[in-house]
Design a protein around this motif. Structure first.
Motif, short mmCIF file in Angstrom:
data_model
loop_
_atom_site.label_atom_id
_atom_site.label_comp_id
_atom_site.label_asym_id
_atom_site.label_seq_id
_atom_site.Cartn_x
_atom_site.Cartn_y
_atom_site.Cartn_z
N TYR A 167 -30.11 152.29 65.68
CA TYR A 167 -31.47 152.63 66.13
C TYR A 167 -32.56 151.90 65.36
CZ TYR A 167 -28.57 156.38 67.94
OH TYR A 167 -27.58 157.08 68.56
N LEU A 168 -32.16 151.15 64.33
CA LEU A 168 -33.18 150.56 63.47
C LEU A 168 -34.06 149.56 64.22
CD1 LEU A 168 -30.96 150.09 60.29
CD2 LEU A 168 -32.64 151.89 60.75
N GLY A 169 -33.41 148.75 65.07
CA GLY A 169 -34.16 147.76 65.83
C GLY A 169 -35.22 148.41 66.70
N SER A 170 -34.86 149.50 67.35
CA SER A 170 -35.82 150.12 68.26
C SER A 170 -36.92 150.86 67.51
CB SER A 170 -35.11 151.04 69.26
OG SER A 170 -34.66 152.21 68.62
N VAL A 171 -36.64 151.26 66.28
CA VAL A 171 -37.70 151.86 65.45
C VAL A 171 -38.78 150.81 65.21
CG1 VAL A 171 -38.23 152.54 63.08
CG2 VAL A 171 -36.40 153.68 64.30
N VAL A 172 -38.33 149.61 64.85
CA VAL A 172 -39.28 148.54 64.59
C VAL A 172 -40.06 148.21 65.86
CG1 VAL A 172 -39.52 146.12 63.87
CG2 VAL A 172 -37.86 147.61 62.73
N GLN A 173 -39.33 148.16 66.98
CA GLN A 173 -39.98 147.87 68.26
C GLN A 173 -41.05 148.90 68.61
OE1 GLN A 173 -37.02 147.62 71.31
NE2 GLN A 173 -36.84 145.41 71.00
N ASP A 174 -40.67 150.16 68.49
CA ASP A 174 -41.61 151.26 68.78
C ASP A 174 -42.89 151.11 67.96
OD1 ASP A 174 -39.85 152.47 70.46
OD2 ASP A 174 -39.94 154.44 69.46
N LEU A 175 -42.70 150.86 66.68
CA LEU A 175 -43.86 150.77 65.80
C LEU A 175 -44.71 149.55 66.17
CD1 LEU A 175 -42.22 151.70 62.37
CD2 LEU A 175 -43.64 153.16 63.82
N PRO A 210 -48.45 148.81 51.51
CA PRO A 210 -47.59 148.73 52.70
C PRO A 210 -46.28 149.50 52.49
CG PRO A 210 -47.35 146.74 51.36
CD PRO A 210 -48.25 147.67 50.59
N LEU A 211 -45.77 150.03 53.59
CA LEU A 211 -44.39 150.52 53.58
C LEU A 211 -43.61 149.45 54.35
CD1 LEU A 211 -42.30 152.81 53.04
CD2 LEU A 211 -42.81 153.65 55.33
N ILE A 212 -42.65 148.84 53.66
CA ILE A 212 -41.90 147.76 54.30
C ILE A 212 -40.88 148.34 55.27
CG2 ILE A 212 -40.36 145.78 53.94
CD1 ILE A 212 -41.75 145.36 51.26
N ILE A 213 -40.92 147.87 56.50
CA ILE A 213 -40.02 148.38 57.54
C ILE A 213 -38.90 147.38 57.81
CG2 ILE A 213 -39.90 149.22 59.94
CD1 ILE A 213 -41.74 150.93 58.28
N GLN A 214 -39.27 146.11 57.76
CA GLN A 214 -38.24 145.07 57.92
C GLN A 214 -38.55 143.94 56.94
OE1 GLN A 214 -37.67 143.55 61.92
NE2 GLN A 214 -35.56 142.97 61.43
N LYS A 215 -37.55 143.63 56.14
CA LYS A 215 -37.77 142.63 55.10
C LYS A 215 -37.86 141.23 55.69
CE LYS A 215 -34.22 144.46 52.89
NZ LYS A 215 -33.13 144.68 51.92
N THR A 216 -38.31 140.29 54.86
CA THR A 216 -38.48 138.90 55.31
C THR A 216 -37.18 138.36 55.90
OG1 THR A 216 -39.86 138.77 53.37
CG2 THR A 216 -39.48 136.71 54.56
N ASP A 217 -36.04 138.73 55.30
CA ASP A 217 -34.76 138.21 55.78
C ASP A 217 -34.25 138.97 57.01
OD1 ASP A 217 -33.87 140.63 54.84
OD2 ASP A 217 -32.60 139.83 53.26
N GLY A 218 -35.07 139.87 57.54
CA GLY A 218 -34.66 140.59 58.74
C GLY A 218 -33.96 141.92 58.44
N GLY A 219 -33.63 142.13 57.17
CA GLY A 219 -32.89 143.34 56.79
C GLY A 219 -33.78 144.59 56.82
N ALA A 268 -36.28 153.23 53.84
CA ALA A 268 -37.35 153.86 54.62
C ALA A 268 -37.12 153.67 56.13
CB ALA A 268 -38.71 153.28 54.23
N THR A 269 -36.66 152.49 56.53
CA THR A 269 -36.41 152.27 57.96
C THR A 269 -35.38 153.28 58.46
OG1 THR A 269 -36.44 149.93 57.27
CG2 THR A 269 -36.19 150.38 59.62
N THR A 270 -34.32 153.46 57.65
CA THR A 270 -33.29 154.41 58.05
C THR A 270 -33.86 155.83 58.13
OG1 THR A 270 -31.62 153.06 56.99
CG2 THR A 270 -31.02 155.32 57.44
N ASP A 271 -34.71 156.19 57.19
CA ASP A 271 -35.27 157.54 57.25
C ASP A 271 -36.21 157.70 58.45
OD1 ASP A 271 -34.36 159.64 55.65
OD2 ASP A 271 -35.02 158.59 53.84
N LEU A 272 -36.85 156.63 58.85
CA LEU A 272 -37.68 156.70 60.05
C LEU A 272 -36.81 156.89 61.29
CD1 LEU A 272 -40.38 154.01 59.27
CD2 LEU A 272 -40.77 156.46 59.65
#
Ligand code: ARG
Length: 582
Positions: free
Chosen positions: A269-277, A306-315, A319-323
């Motif tokens: 679900y991590l990808g879609s969290v980023v998308q939603d945001l 900032p709260l980092i949601i996706q790192k520069t390397d795409g990882g 916090a992303t997992t908790d979201l």
């Protein structure tokens, strides 16, 4: 009747205010509490003082109008006004006696199930795979389990979730090391015993730090794992299984029920969290990373952090997992309340996650989220808990030592007990002591781990409470009446110490409500400790077995019986098993 005397009195005072001053006073807080000074009454209502400004009247006059409109004769004497306008309520002993009868019958101590059952998630314990489950996780486990027990007792549907750290970049290193050091692991069909994972972790880390090629392979292994490559997945499963077996030993010893749903569960679900945001316009790029800039979190220069949601390397990160987890828990699990039990160090992490979830409108008014923080576990020297040689303390060893100490004590005191029995007592007392020592502290403070203190028979400790229980059960046994006779006997509350004990006994419901609300288990410990003290005072002054007449003897045996029941019940809510004899 409401489920506790306190909440019943609140309703009564609310009604009185409405009658006296009009419907617009329905939602005021009548400010009812247990009286601090029992000489004036048992409960106090301080509504008159807070209403004085709004009503433009003297508190004393307001207090009299409230009393005039109060319906209370079934449970209390006519209230008195004290000082600037406090209203004091003294419970009638006939009312107390009827409450005790209700407590004595049935197995819920007269406490009804909640009329508003919620779906509650308690996220607790949550150690990390292949890393040591440390004393912080022990605290989370003990406190989280207690909170879950209390909410379950109230009738909520509780989902106990173990958010284990089973995902993340450390697995690249572990997988690479596993392939190198245990090539067989990949071909054997039987689960391989990897032994001590903490040692494996250290060895892997050493290889990682000293060898560039190893480092590069580890990086690739992370990518393999995240893309579901079979071999990497297989290694990852082996590691998780081994950890799981180790954690389970601790949970078995401590009698903890918990469902594992680790970080990896949310990885799809991590990808879609980023998308939603992104769609919501909450994401900004900062130095290559995707971030949400937070309100109320600023750096030294006063800029928003900032709260980092996706790192520069795409990882992705913690916090992303908790979201993803909070979104899943609200949308899929339909949680009404989510409780996170971790050390205080993670407070701002959770505030940040909650803020982002609110701004994304995944989290709305209809879900209550709470971080339940706790302090550090320290050694007796006030420093971080370490073994004599300076290593981190292993949980299993800690628990074993608690049990062993009780056993040694039993060998000297009661050498005649047989081995199995000694073991049973030692486990109940030793593990109970570890739990109770933790729970009886205000969880927000650091706590010094001391075997001597927690195993002491004096003071607010598990051994004291467990002995108190055994002693009262002993009195009941000597009383030799069948419980059916007790169920119907009348309860006489004439002596002031009988009354004091009765008043304390009926407060259990209030305490449980309070703990369910503010999630402070130490309140329940204190309640139980005071109960055993009140019992001692009563027992000291009021002969039970040698009471003057049969009516008093039966009545006092009921008081013993309810006290023992309450102790056993309360300790069970703390996750502590009582013994019938010791
Ligand atoms: N694994 C984390 C740790 O060891 C605790 C996880 C707590 N729960 C959560 N949803 N973040 O610190």
């Amino acid at each position: 009747m409401n489920n506790s005397v306190l909440s019943e009195l609140k309703t009564r005072f609310q009604d009185a205010c409405v009658k006296a001053f009009g419907e617009e006073y329905r939602n005021i807080d009548p400010n009812v509490s247990i009286a601090k000074d029992l000489r004036f009454g048992d409960y106090q209502c301080n509504a008159a003082l807070s209403l004085s400004k709004r009503l433009k009247q003297k508190p004393q006059a307001i207090a009299s109008q409230i009393i005039e409109n109060l319906t209370i004769t079934d449970l209390g004497e006519t209230p008195t006004i004290d000082g600037p306008g406090f209203i004091n309520v003294k419970l009638k002993s006939s009312f107390l006696a009827s409450q005790l009868v209700a407590i004595n019958s049935g197995d819920r101590l007269g406490i009804p199930l909640t009329s508003n059952p919620q779906r509650v998630i308690v996220d607790f314990s949550s150690p990390n795979i292949a890393k040591e489950m440390h004393v912080g996780h022990l605290r989370s486990t003990i406190i989280g389990d207690c909170i879950a027990r209390i909410l379950e007792f109230q009738g909520h549907r509780v989902l106990r979730l173990n958010h284990v750290g089973d995902w993340g970049t450390q697995f690249g290193m572990l997988i690479t090391y596993l392939k190198e050091a245990y090539p067989k692991a990949l071909t054997e069909s039987d689960a391989l015993d990897l032994g001590d994972l903490v040692a494996l972790y250290r060895a892997a880390k050493k290889r990682f730090d000293e060898d560039e090629k190893f480092k590069e392979e580890s990086r690739l292994a992370v990518v393999d794992l995240q893309s579901g490559q079979p071999e990497a997945t297989f290694c990852w499963k082996l590691l998780c299984d081994q950890s799981r077996r180790e954690f389970q030993k601790i949970y078995d010893v401590l009698d903890i029920e918990i469902t594992e749903r680790g970080e990896s569960f949310y990885s799809p679900y991590l990808g879609s969290v980023v998308q939603d945001l992104q769609v919501l316009g909450l994401l900004e790029k900062s130095e290559g990373a995707l971030c949400v800039f937070l309100d109320g979190f600023t750096n030294k220069e006063g800029d928003r952090m900032p709260l980092i949601i996706q790192k520069t390397d795409g990882g992705y990160n913690y916090a992303t997992t908790d979201l993803a987890a909070i979104r899943y828990r609200i949308k899929e699990d339909q949680a009404d309340r989510i409780i996170y039990v971790t050390d205080m160090g993670q407070s701002s992490h959770f505030e940040q996650v909650f803020q982002v979830a609110r701004r994304a409108e995944w989290l709305t008014e209809s879900t209550q989220v709470t971080h339940v923080p706790f302090g550090l576990v320290l050694g007796e020297d006030g420093k971080k808990l370490k073994t004599r040689s300076g290593d981190t303390v292993r949980l299993q060893e800690l628990l074993d030592e608690a049990i062993a100490r009780v056993k040694t004590d039993l060998e000297t005191r009661n050498p005649e007990y047989d081995q199995t029995y000694k073991q049973e007592v030692a486990e109940a007392v030793g593990l109970g002591a570890v739990k109770y020592a933790d729970l009886s502290q205000n969880r927000t403070s650091n706590y010094a781990f001391s075997f001597d203190k927690m195993l002491s028979l004096q003071g607010n400790t598990a051994p004291y409470m467990l002995y108190a229980y055994v002693r009262i059960r002993g009195i009941s046994r000597k009383g030799d009446v069948d419980l059916d006779a007790l169920a119907t006997a009348t309860i006489n509350l004439n002596h002031e110490l009988e009354l004091a004990l009765a008043k304390h006994l009926i407060q259990l419901a209030e305490i449980i409500d309070a703990v369910a609300e503010d999630l402070m288990p130490n309140r329940l410990c204190l309640y139980l400790f005071e109960l055993s003290q009140k019992f001692n005072q009563f027992y000291d002054q009021c002969p039970v077995l040698q009471a003057e007449n049969e009516s008093d003897r039966l009545s006092r045996l009921i008081l013993c019986h309810i006290t023992a029941k309450t102790l056993k019940f309360g300790l069970n809510l703390l996750g502590i098993r009582v013994l019938e004899k010791m």
